[in-house]
Design a protein around this motif. Structure first.
Motif: not given
Length: 90
Positions: A4-8, A45-54
């Protein structure tokens, strides 16, 4: 193994951090922890997960991560509403 790629997004200054992982939930915990105090993400910090792409494999995930890191803020914000975003699964 899933890739996965992710954006926090920082809850301090709303900045974004983009990366690659095999486990988005564990990666978010890591970014919010004290394990890497000298890293960029520690100070926002803190971070939140806003995007996940498989991604189908490691190589394509790394290529996509590099591409995401070049995105402008506006383009990153638009990405959050994209159908590829599976953040709700995490």
């Amino acid at each position: 193994m899933n890739h996965y790629v992710y954006v926090i997004q920082s809850l301090i200054d709303n900045s974004f951090y983009k990366g690659y992982t095999t486990d988005p939930s564990a990666r978010l915990i890591f970014h919010n922890s004290d394990l890497n105090p000298k890293r960029y993400s520690f100070y926002k910090r803190p971070w939140r997960l806003v995007y996940v792409e498989p991604c189908p494999d490691y190589k394509s995930a790394i290529r996509r991560e590099i591409s995401l890191k070049r995105f402008t803020r506006e383009r990153t914000l638009a990405l959050l509403d994209h159908p590829k975003n599976i953040v709700h699964l995490f």
